[in-house]
Design a protein around this motif. Structure first.
Motif, mmCIF file in Angstrom:
data_model
loop_
_atom_site.group_PDB
_atom_site.id
_atom_site.type_symbol
_atom_site.label_atom_id
_atom_site.label_comp_id
_atom_site.label_asym_id
_atom_site.label_seq_id
_atom_site.Cartn_x
_atom_site.Cartn_y
_atom_site.Cartn_z
ATOM 1 N N MET A 197 0.833 -1.206 0.000
ATOM 2 C CA MET A 197 0.000 0.000 0.000
ATOM 3 C C MET A 197 0.870 1.259 0.000
ATOM 4 S SD MET A 197 -3.016 -1.267 2.578
ATOM 5 C CE MET A 197 -3.759 0.327 2.723
ATOM 6 N N GLU A 198 1.971 1.239 0.726
ATOM 7 C CA GLU A 198 2.871 2.398 0.731
ATOM 8 C C GLU A 198 3.546 2.577 -0.624
ATOM 9 O OE1 GLU A 198 5.508 1.923 4.018
ATOM 10 O OE2 GLU A 198 3.935 2.258 5.498
ATOM 11 N N LEU A 199 3.896 1.471 -1.278
ATOM 12 C CA LEU A 199 4.479 1.582 -2.619
ATOM 13 C C LEU A 199 3.466 2.133 -3.615
ATOM 14 C CD1 LEU A 199 6.546 -1.721 -2.806
ATOM 15 C CD2 LEU A 199 7.388 0.605 -2.488
ATOM 16 N N THR A 200 2.224 1.723 -3.465
ATOM 17 C CA THR A 200 1.173 2.279 -4.325
ATOM 18 C C THR A 200 1.029 3.777 -4.069
ATOM 19 O OG1 THR A 200 0.008 0.167 -4.283
ATOM 20 C CG2 THR A 200 -1.246 2.079 -4.976
ATOM 21 N N GLY A 201 1.072 4.169 -2.810
ATOM 22 C CA GLY A 201 1.007 5.597 -2.476
ATOM 23 C C GLY A 201 2.178 6.365 -3.052
ATOM 24 N N LEU A 202 3.362 5.746 -3.068
ATOM 25 C CA LEU A 202 4.534 6.385 -3.666
ATOM 26 C C LEU A 202 4.334 6.617 -5.157
ATOM 27 C CD1 LEU A 202 7.562 7.267 -3.511
ATOM 28 C CD2 LEU A 202 8.096 4.897 -4.117
ATOM 29 N N SER A 203 3.840 5.612 -5.849
ATOM 30 C CA SER A 203 3.660 5.776 -7.301
ATOM 31 C C SER A 203 2.567 6.799 -7.609
ATOM 32 C CB SER A 203 3.350 4.430 -7.954
ATOM 33 O OG SER A 203 2.092 3.957 -7.541
ATOM 34 N N VAL A 204 1.497 6.794 -6.833
ATOM 35 C CA VAL A 204 0.439 7.800 -7.046
ATOM 36 C C VAL A 204 0.972 9.192 -6.690
ATOM 37 C CG1 VAL A 204 -1.822 8.571 -6.205
ATOM 38 C CG2 VAL A 204 -1.457 6.182 -6.766
ATOM 39 N N GLY A 205 1.820 9.278 -5.686
ATOM 40 C CA GLY A 205 2.422 10.561 -5.327
ATOM 41 C C GLY A 205 3.299 11.110 -6.434
ATOM 42 N N ALA A 264 0.963 12.503 -8.932
ATOM 43 C CA ALA A 264 0.360 13.742 -8.425
ATOM 44 C C ALA A 264 1.344 14.894 -8.482
ATOM 45 C CB ALA A 264 -0.120 13.527 -6.998
ATOM 46 N N ALA A 265 2.624 14.628 -8.278
ATOM 47 C CA ALA A 265 3.626 15.695 -8.357
ATOM 48 C C ALA A 265 3.725 16.240 -9.779
ATOM 49 C CB ALA A 265 4.985 15.173 -7.890
ATOM 50 N N ILE A 266 3.726 15.352 -10.752
ATOM 51 C CA ILE A 266 3.792 15.806 -12.152
ATOM 52 C C ILE A 266 2.513 16.549 -12.512
ATOM 53 C CG2 ILE A 266 3.898 15.025 -14.549
ATOM 54 C CD1 ILE A 266 5.698 12.759 -13.551
ATOM 55 N N THR A 267 1.375 16.029 -12.067
ATOM 56 C CA THR A 267 0.102 16.705 -12.345
ATOM 57 C C THR A 267 0.088 18.078 -11.692
ATOM 58 O OG1 THR A 267 -0.987 14.558 -12.401
ATOM 59 C CG2 THR A 267 -2.390 16.468 -12.140
ATOM 60 N N GLY A 268 0.634 18.201 -10.499
ATOM 61 C CA GLY A 268 0.702 19.496 -9.828
ATOM 62 C C GLY A 268 1.588 20.478 -10.568
ATOM 63 N N LEU A 269 2.678 19.971 -11.149
ATOM 64 C CA LEU A 269 3.542 20.867 -11.923
ATOM 65 C C LEU A 269 2.819 21.407 -13.144
ATOM 66 C CD1 LEU A 269 6.953 18.974 -11.799
ATOM 67 C CD2 LEU A 269 6.356 21.123 -10.669
ATOM 68 N N PHE A 270 2.047 20.564 -13.809
ATOM 69 C CA PHE A 270 1.309 21.034 -14.984
ATOM 70 C C PHE A 270 0.112 21.887 -14.597
ATOM 71 C CE2 PHE A 270 3.483 17.589 -17.286
ATOM 72 C CZ PHE A 270 3.940 18.320 -18.356
ATOM 73 N N GLY A 271 -0.333 21.770 -13.354
ATOM 74 C CA GLY A 271 -1.489 22.554 -12.931
ATOM 75 C C GLY A 271 -1.137 23.922 -12.390
ATOM 76 N N MET A 272 0.109 24.337 -12.526
ATOM 77 C CA MET A 272 0.534 25.619 -11.980
ATOM 78 C C MET A 272 0.270 26.789 -12.937
ATOM 79 S SD MET A 272 3.989 24.392 -9.978
ATOM 80 C CE MET A 272 4.861 25.839 -10.374
ATOM 81 N N ASN A 273 -0.388 26.538 -14.039
ATOM 82 C CA ASN A 273 -0.742 27.573 -15.020
ATOM 83 C C ASN A 273 0.465 28.310 -15.564
ATOM 84 O OD1 ASN A 273 -3.473 26.998 -14.819
ATOM 85 N ND2 ASN A 273 -3.726 28.412 -13.105
ATOM 86 N N LEU A 274 1.548 27.588 -15.764
ATOM 87 C CA LEU A 274 2.718 28.181 -16.390
ATOM 88 C C LEU A 274 2.557 28.076 -17.900
ATOM 89 C CD1 LEU A 274 5.502 26.601 -14.155
ATOM 90 C CD2 LEU A 274 4.522 28.882 -13.980
ATOM 91 N N VAL A 275 3.012 29.051 -18.593
ATOM 92 C CA VAL A 275 2.904 29.059 -20.045
ATOM 93 C C VAL A 275 4.129 28.343 -20.598
ATOM 94 C CG1 VAL A 275 2.754 30.507 -22.092
ATOM 95 C CG2 VAL A 275 1.658 31.234 -19.970
ATOM 96 N N VAL A 277 7.337 3.050 -11.619
ATOM 97 C CA VAL A 277 7.793 3.242 -10.240
ATOM 98 C C VAL A 277 7.290 2.084 -9.372
ATOM 99 C CG1 VAL A 277 7.475 4.673 -8.170
ATOM 100 C CG2 VAL A 277 8.073 5.734 -10.344
ATOM 101 N N MET A 278 6.040 1.714 -9.560
ATOM 102 C CA MET A 278 5.478 0.593 -8.785
ATOM 103 C C MET A 278 6.202 -0.708 -9.125
ATOM 104 S SD MET A 278 3.130 0.061 -6.573
ATOM 105 C CE MET A 278 2.165 -1.236 -5.877
ATOM 106 N N PHE A 279 6.428 -0.952 -10.403
ATOM 107 C CA PHE A 279 7.116 -2.175 -10.839
ATOM 108 C C PHE A 279 8.544 -2.216 -10.303
ATOM 109 C CE2 PHE A 279 9.646 -4.479 -14.048
ATOM 110 C CZ PHE A 279 9.017 -5.713 -13.974
ATOM 111 N N ALA A 280 9.253 -1.077 -10.378
ATOM 112 C CA ALA A 280 10.636 -1.036 -9.884
ATOM 113 C C ALA A 280 10.678 -1.254 -8.369
ATOM 114 C CB ALA A 280 11.278 0.301 -10.240
ATOM 115 N N ALA A 281 9.743 -0.680 -7.648
ATOM 116 C CA ALA A 281 9.720 -0.848 -6.191
ATOM 117 C C ALA A 281 9.419 -2.293 -5.819
ATOM 118 C CB ALA A 281 8.695 0.096 -5.572
ATOM 119 N N ILE A 282 8.468 -2.912 -6.494
ATOM 120 C CA ILE A 282 8.136 -4.319 -6.208
ATOM 121 C C ILE A 282 9.302 -5.228 -6.570
ATOM 122 C CG2 ILE A 282 6.658 -6.225 -6.932
ATOM 123 C CD1 ILE A 282 4.343 -4.288 -6.947
ATOM 124 N N ASN A 283 9.966 -4.957 -7.702
ATOM 125 C CA ASN A 283 11.140 -5.755 -8.062
ATOM 126 C C ASN A 283 12.267 -5.591 -7.050
ATOM 127 O OD1 ASN A 283 10.174 -7.069 -10.272
ATOM 128 N ND2 ASN A 283 11.012 -5.610 -11.754
#
Length: 122
Positions: free
Chosen positions: A62-70, A73-84, A108-114
């Protein structure tokens, strides 16, 4: 008169021997029950250890899943900053970016599980 006294003495001695044998039998059965309880306790401890390890593995996944979703979310947050960046006007860039985020999260999930499987954690 001495024979009556000797007879009673022998009778009392036989009674004591009988009680001693009964006590030995009781002590033996108590030791057997104590050993059985100790063995049952060890089995229960082993089963609890196994259950705890399974719960820890589930928590790790579950923590590894949270890491991959995080990461996604970080990349989505970067694109959501309304930068041109002129990427937002491309007609299919949203789909490319979404696909890249999903692939990144899966990798990321696959690498962490491996990594955990390599160290025999999972």
């Amino acid at each position: 008169l001495p024979s009556d006294l000797e007879y009673e003495h022998d009778e009392v001695e036989l009674l004591f021997e009988d009680y001693l044998l009964q006590m030995d039998e009781i002590v033996y059965s108590l030791r057997a029950v104590q050993s059985s309880v100790r063995n049952t306790e060890e089995v229960v401890e082993i089963e609890l250890d196994l259950l705890r390890n399974r719960i820890l593995r589930l928590e790790l996944l579950m923590e590894l899943t949270g890491l991959s979703v995080g990461c996604g979310a970080a990349i989505t947050g970067l694109f959501g900053m309304n930068l041109v960046s002129r990427v937002e006007v491309h007609p299919r860039m949203f789909y490319y970016t979404s696909g890249f985020i999903v692939v990144l999260m899966a990798s990321v999930m696959f690498a962490a599980i491996n990594f955990c499987g390599f160290d025999s954690i999972i």
